[in-house]
Write an enzyme that holds these catalytic residues in place. Sequence first.
Site, mmCIF file in Angstrom:
data_model
loop_
_atom_site.group_PDB
_atom_site.id
_atom_site.type_symbol
_atom_site.label_atom_id
_atom_site.label_comp_id
_atom_site.label_asym_id
_atom_site.label_seq_id
_atom_site.Cartn_x
_atom_site.Cartn_y
_atom_site.Cartn_z
ATOM 1 N N LYS A 53 0.841 -1.203 0.000
ATOM 2 C CA LYS A 53 0.000 0.000 0.000
ATOM 3 C C LYS A 53 0.879 1.259 0.000
ATOM 4 O O LYS A 53 0.596 2.225 -0.698
ATOM 5 C CB LYS A 53 -0.949 -0.017 1.209
ATOM 6 C CG LYS A 53 -2.060 -1.051 1.050
ATOM 7 C CD LYS A 53 -2.870 -1.286 2.307
ATOM 8 C CE LYS A 53 -3.821 -2.464 2.089
ATOM 9 N NZ LYS A 53 -4.607 -2.820 3.284
ATOM 10 N N GLN A 97 -4.475 -1.447 9.423
ATOM 11 C CA GLN A 97 -4.413 -2.767 8.794
ATOM 12 C C GLN A 97 -5.055 -3.818 9.704
ATOM 13 O O GLN A 97 -4.719 -3.914 10.877
ATOM 14 C CB GLN A 97 -2.944 -3.118 8.493
ATOM 15 C CG GLN A 97 -2.772 -4.439 7.780
ATOM 16 C CD GLN A 97 -3.390 -4.449 6.377
ATOM 17 O OE1 GLN A 97 -3.234 -3.514 5.609
ATOM 18 N NE2 GLN A 97 -4.107 -5.513 6.059
ATOM 19 N N ASP A 120 -10.963 2.963 4.008
ATOM 20 C CA ASP A 120 -11.404 1.601 3.695
ATOM 21 C C ASP A 120 -12.922 1.491 3.557
ATOM 22 O O ASP A 120 -13.426 0.461 3.122
ATOM 23 C CB ASP A 120 -10.944 0.634 4.806
ATOM 24 C CG ASP A 120 -9.555 0.057 4.533
ATOM 25 O OD1 ASP A 120 -9.239 -0.205 3.355
ATOM 26 O OD2 ASP A 120 -8.797 -0.145 5.500
#
Length: 282
Positions: A53, A97, A120
């Site tokens: 990422k 994460q 997200d």
Amino acid sequence: MEPKIIDGKAISAAVKEEVRAEVDRLKTAGREVTLAVVLVGDDPASAVYVRNKKKACEAVGIRSLSYEMPADTTQEKLLTCIAELNGRDDVDGILVQLPLPAGIDEQAVIRAIAPEKDVDGFHPVNVGLLAIGMPRVVSCTPAGVIEMLVRSGISIEGREALIIGRSNIVGKPLAHLMLQHNATVTVAHSRTADLPAVAKRADILVAAIGRPRMIGPEYVKEGAVVIDVGINRDTATGKLCGDVDYDAVAPHVSAITPVPGGVGPMTIAMLMKNCVELSKMR
Ligand code: NAD
């Protein structure tokens, strides 16, 4: 029949190129798009995801800030870090994460991220906006699936779409997105009765199960479009494989995504896109 192979690498590269142009434009206007990436613990897979990422950020010109915390970090400490990032004007997106180490309540962490920085799209506010048909920021993998279909010229409207898998990060948000695109949507899962018969109806079949090569030709209607979200490790060969038995299914379909090189690269591209969108909204 030769199926069209939907090339996730090429489509994600096109998306990232557009994101890059937008990032440059914002930079010229004095705004540096910034993503804060938080990693707790030392799960090797998570470390790889985070590294990828950050690399993607670099490639499109997004500034990434890295927060790496040890496995014994308390929930309180993590929430303090998130609160600080929520308050920073120079941070557009916050990514924590998952999975988090045992002892930290994942839902509490997701809810602590300000919805307007929730890159997200996992915060209940953003999930709710999607459910009422007013999406703001949407979970990256399902957003990537739609983007692939649209950019491949595959029509969704009026077609029977079956999503196998009902997770909060893939199956459920994808069902809402498919509805928004006017598909007739069915969501199947581990308790679905006679899945092959249900699956045979689908014009567009999406597998998001997590079972190596489970979907064989007995699940697939001739000429269907098959999207394979699964990323599994084949225990025999050690190689990555999808939820679809690609070699057996491909001769029967009109279009299909490979694994790797299908949905996987789209997820990161959509993350970059979400980050820019959040920056523009603020
Ligand atoms: P999950 O474990 O949260 O959900 C799996 C779903 O599959 C569940 O809803 C379950 O009901 C259903 N299921 C399980 N066994 C089944 C069966 N025998 N028949 C029918 N349905 C069954 O998984 P997830 O997080 O949604 O991920 C699914 C897969 O997608 C995994 O392989 C994961 O690695 C992959 N994934 C890929 C990406 C990407 O970027 N391409 C992103 C997220 C997840």
